[in-house]
Design a protein around this motif. Structure first.
Motif, PDB file in Angstrom:
ATOM      1  N   VAL A   1       0.838  -1.209   0.000  1.00 61.97           N
ATOM      2  CA  VAL A   1       0.000   0.000   0.000  1.00 61.97           C
ATOM      3  C   VAL A   1       0.866   1.248   0.000  1.00 61.97           C
ATOM      4  O   VAL A   1       0.611   2.205  -0.761  1.00 61.97           O
ATOM      5  N   ILE A   2       1.899   1.276   0.847  1.00 67.19           N
ATOM      6  CA  ILE A   2       2.785   2.442   0.904  1.00 67.19           C
ATOM      7  C   ILE A   2       3.490   2.644  -0.418  1.00 67.19           C
ATOM      8  O   ILE A   2       3.655   3.769  -0.903  1.00 67.19           O
ATOM      9  N   GLU A   3       3.917   1.518  -1.048  1.00 72.87           N
ATOM     10  CA  GLU A   3       4.587   1.634  -2.354  1.00 72.87           C
ATOM     11  C   GLU A   3       3.617   2.177  -3.402  1.00 72.87           C
ATOM     12  O   GLU A   3       3.997   2.958  -4.277  1.00 72.87           O
ATOM     13  N   ALA A   4       2.346   1.765  -3.324  1.00 70.58           N
ATOM     14  CA  ALA A   4       1.352   2.220  -4.305  1.00 70.58           C
ATOM     15  C   ALA A   4       0.970   3.686  -4.076  1.00 70.58           C
ATOM     16  O   ALA A   4       0.845   4.472  -5.022  1.00 70.58           O
ATOM     17  N   ILE A   5       0.791   4.061  -2.787  1.00 75.38           N
ATOM     18  CA  ILE A   5       0.383   5.434  -2.475  1.00 75.38           C
ATOM     19  C   ILE A   5       1.555   6.392  -2.616  1.00 75.38           C
ATOM     20  O   ILE A   5       1.428   7.500  -3.132  1.00 75.38           O
TER      21      ILE A   5
END
Length: 913
Positions: A529-533
């Protein structure tokens, strides 16, 4: 070495071959002294000397144990460094071999057997005293094995008393006397039954379908009725667990009736239904057992391993074990000292015929160089690296950014393993992915983010590992629980949106699947999620978007480009094949809104109307939008490199056509001609005679040439021989196999024995029609017969005789109903051709043992024979005596003819006479 000392070593070696960690009394000094008929003091002296000689391993438990070092290494498939250990546990830990208990011993416990094991755990644990379970599976699927593991699980988990036993009752013994089984199971006032013998353990009733329906209903009534009533009938014993087993299908009438009365039905998969990794592990497991039994280190070629893994055995795992033993026996005489190798040619014929060769078939595999096939163990390697990186972060040796990068890389590596390695397959992942896809789509819509299908798949894989990862992974999670909690908290401390998204996904998973995300699953999801956001998306001045039709096609291209560029440049929108532009406007608009601060937006689309996607978007841009069609990974890399560098984008646009325009090159096939090569250890002349025999039977024009080659060169040079450099060789035909594994060898005796060969037919079927193949068989049979007949006929025309004999034999076959196979046909034709000449020259055999008896028993056959051969006898003016007819009848009804000879033993006797 003294003879008695050698006997002690021999005994220990033999005992270690059959090592059972749960029964080690055979390795004590007292037992060894007794078996070798020597005093305990002398045995102790010899044993300690053998330890010093590094031949025996000493375990200082109570009592002290002595095991054969080399045999122990074969059992553990690991090297042993020291000759003394304080306990068996220390030995296993030092060797890197985990001690396995109950269900941990089952291959496939985390895959195909996971549901079965869960059911058996529930059955034996269910309060107050368990539930009866019915194991259903074909012969050899492991029903008795799983029943025993259930008993062991009950002991190890404290459900059953330590004194409990495992008792087996075989219902096939009661086919004719159903009434006695009740007493044998529940006992009587005069004798104990299985329940009393089990002493609160497990009674396994196998082949329960052999009992009548009435007895089964009575039996199950006793099992399922109130425990107090049962105890009054069998005496005061602890509650007993019952497991039933059957090899019949649930559709069977008796078994169907039983299944309605048993609360837990456990269906075991067949060998063919198990995953590839399980089947491969089973093959290696039984090879290890054979290695222990024959005191040899066994290796197997990749080709043979693949063939055994892909084979289908009627007896399932039992059939596999028998086959493995057979292969080892086949290779045993060719072993080198303590090393035994199983090659493809050691496999049974039925497995060989279904085998497909690959370039690495000859590479050898053993337990020492075969990577772990347990998905949990493989995944733990990557998770451990993440925890180790966190320890480095706590110690201050790496920064938070370095920790994040390290964890992302390990997560990517574990995903690559699960996504691209065929060894790891779990059907639950696909099911979870279908269930969780709407969850991720709802979160995307509500929070204006774009989590791709990659996140959905990762979450599905993580949940499957969380729920079905097995005991080893569960122990690892417990051991590193605090570190995982810390990781989960620090990854979201600087991203409020990531914290909220994770919380929403966790809540919806709990609602749908009824389970909480554990700390490891949260860490994996947080990283994605952090990589995507993005921790600080406003740093980006450009946005790349990949839009493609097909399952996860856009995600795959975007992910590949981002990972190669080491920077998040692209987001992805996946489309099903029936979706249109209007269906992707909402997620695309959401992306554009989120990245509205970007100066440039580049959209890569795959085909068709998607090129007009910019026209369908109504919002205004403060920057520029570019749309490229014919997206590919190379185009995405070019665009991504231009967006993430200081390079002038207009300059890139001028060169972009080169990235979009495909290039090609043609790989021309070599000019080698297709051939079938003939060889013989007897020389080139013999090889040419074999070639002519086949050549004369084939059509004149054939796209495959028949050539001869030097047998000695084939043996000496192998697949580097000149014939392979000059020609494309489809098969080798000859009298002795030169050992070229890459090309099928067709023995001449196969052709002589049956008038052709399946391997030869397989090669020729590529260039001959079915009619031409039938003609080839007929011509080959005729040429074989004429060649054999010509050697024994001196005055008559062999070819004319063959035609006459062929016509007569076909008529005899029609009248008598006797089917004449090719090898008999050749033998009988040769005999008949010789017979006519002997009749013409008055040198025939006129006696036959018990001729009158033959004439009485086979008068119909004699009449058929005279009818069939009437024209032939009239042409040559001969009359065939009954004695000769008797010999022909004997040849046609003889059970076997000598393999590799066109004549049977009877004809040899005739020639001698």
């Amino acid at each position: 070495m003294p003879e008695t000392k050698s006997e002690v070593l021999w005994y220990i070696e033999k005992a270690t071959r059959n090592l059972n960690p749960e029964s080690t009394d055979v390795f004590t000094t007292n037992r060894i002294a007794g078996q070798c008929h020597i005093s305990r003091n002398l045995a102790s002296q010899y044993l300690n000397e053998l330890v010093r000689d590094r031949l025996v391993v000493k375990i200082n438990s109570r009592p002290v144990l002595y095991l054969h070092r080399r045999g122990l290494e074969r059992y553990l498939q690991a090297s042993i460094k020291y000759m003394e250990y304080s306990s068996m546990q220390e030995l296993l830990e030092e060797s890197g071999v985990p001690e396995r208990h109950d269900f941990e011993k089952a291959i496939g416990r985390d895959l195909s057997l996971s549901v079965c094991i869960e059911q058996l755990r529930s059955a034996i644990s269910y309060p107050p005293s368990g539930l009866p379970a019915l194991l259903v599976g074909a012969h050899g699927t492991g029903k008795a094995f799983l029943a025993r593991l259930t008993y062991e699980y009950g002991i190890n988990s404290g459900i059953l008393p330590r004194s409990a036993r495992f008792v087996v009752v075989d219902c096939s013994r009661y086919d004719d006397n159903d009434s006695t089984i009740m007493a044998d199971i529940f006992g009587t006032s005069e004798r104990m039954g299985a329940v009393q013998q089990a002493a609160g353990g497990v009674v396994y009733i196998e082949r329960v379908d052999h009992l009548s329906q009435a007895v089964n209903e009575q039996l199950l009534g006793y099992m399922t009725e109130d425990r107090i009533v049962v105890q009054s009938k069998v005496g005061s014993v602890p509650p007993t667990r019952f497991i039933l087993g059957s090899s019949r299908s649930l559709s069977n009438k008796i078994l169907s009736a039983i299944s309605h009365l048993v609360p837990v039905i456990v269906s075991l998969p067949s060998y063919a239904e198990r995953g590839e990794c399980e089947r491969m592990a089973l093959v290696m497991h039984y090879l290890r057992i054979e290695g222990q039994r024959i005191a040899a280190d066994i290796a197997i070629s990749r080709g043979a391993l693949r063939a055994l893994t892909a084979a289908n055995f009627d007896e399932n795992i039992n059939g596999l074990r028998t086959t493995v033993t057979s292969c080892c026996a086949e290779a045993y005489l060719n072993r080198d000292a303590d090393n035994l190798v199983i090659h493809v040619y050691n496999l049974p014929t039925n497995i060989l015929t279904a085998n497909t060769s690959l370039p690495d078939d000859d590479q050898l595999v053993s337990d020492n160089n075969l990577a772990s096939l347990d998905p949990a163990e493989q995944s733990m390697q990557f998770f451990q690296q993440m925890v180790d990186s966190y320890d480095d972060f706590k110690a201050g040796t790496i920064t938070f950014d370095e920790l994040t990068i390290a964890c992302i890389e390990e997560l990517h590596a574990s995903q690559d393993l699960r996504n691209f390695d065929d060894v790891i397959v779990n059907p639950r992942i696909a099911s979870y992915e279908r269930i969780l896809t709407p969850v991720i789509e709802q979160v995307n819509e509500e929070y204006g983010i774009e989590l791709s299908r990659k996140v959905t798949r990762l979450l599905s894989q993580a949940l499957v590992m969380q729920l079905w990862g097995g005991d080893l992974l569960t122990l690892w999670r417990r051991k590193y629980h605090d570190e995982l909690c810390d990781l989960a908290s620090i990854f979201t401390r600087d991203s409020q949106i990531a914290t909220v998204v994770i919380a929403q996904i966790s809540a919806r998973v709990r609602t749908i699947l009824g389970t909480e995300l554990d700390e490891l699953t949260k860490v994996m999801l947080e990283i994605e999620v952090i990589e995507a956001i993005g921790t600080n998306p406003t740093k980006r001045d450009s946005l790349g978007v990949v839009i493609c039709h097909g399952y996860a096609t856009a995600t795959s291209i975007a992910d590949a480009a981002n990972r190669i560029l080491h920077k998040r440049v692209f987001e992805a929108i996946d489309m099903t094949y029936d979706q249109e532009i209007k269906d992707i406007i909402t997620p695309l608009s959401r992306l554009l809104e989120r990245f509205s601060f970007c100066d440039r937006v580049v959209i890569l689309v795959d085909m068709g109307s998607l090129e007009q996607v910019s026209a369908a978007i109504t919002r205004d841009f403060r920057g520029s939008m570019y749309v490229f069609n014919n997206v590919s990974t190379s185009l995405a890399l070019g665009v991504g490199n231009a967006l993430s560098s200081d390079r002038d984008f207009q300059e890139f646009l001028d060169q972009s056509l080169e990235l979009c325009w495909p290039t090609y090159h043609v790989i021309c096939s070599s000019e080698k001609d297709d051939v079938i090569a003939f060889c013989s250890e007897a020389g080139s002349r013999a090889a040419d005679n074999i070639r002519k025999l086949v050549q004369d039977s084939l059509p004149e024009e054939l796209p495959v040439n028949l050539i001869t080659c030097d047998y000695d060169e084939l043996v000496r040079s192998g697949d580097q021989a000149a014939v392979f450099n000059a020609h494309r060789v489809h098969a080798l035909v000859g009298t002795m196999n030169p050992g070229i594994l890459q090309v099928p060898f067709i023995p001449l005796e196969d052709i002589l024995y049956s008038g052709s060969s399946e391997d030869l037919d397989r090669v020729l079927s590529k260039v001959l029609s079915s009619k031409e193949m039938d003609d080839f068989h007929s011509r080959l049979l005729r040429n074989l017969t004429l060649r054999s007949a010509a050697e024994s006929i001196t005055i008559l025309n062999p070819e004319m005789l063959y035609l006459e004999a062929d016509h007569a034999m076909r008529e005899l076959s029609r009248l008598s109903g006797i089917m004449i196979d090719d090898r008999r046909r050749i033998a009988v034709y040769v005999h008949l051709c010789g017979l006519i000449e002997r009749l013409v020259t008055k040198s025939f055999v006129n006696t036959y043992p018990d001729e009158k008896s033959f004439e009485q028993k086979n008068h119909e056959f004699i009449d058929w024979f005279y009818t069939a051969f009437h024209d032939m006898c009239r042409r040559y003016k001969v009359e065939i005596p009954v004695s000769e007819i008797a010999y022909v009848h004997h040849m046609l009804t003889l059970d076997t003819l000598e393999h590799g000879d066109v004549t049977c033993e009877l004809e040899v006797t005739l020639e001698d006479e």
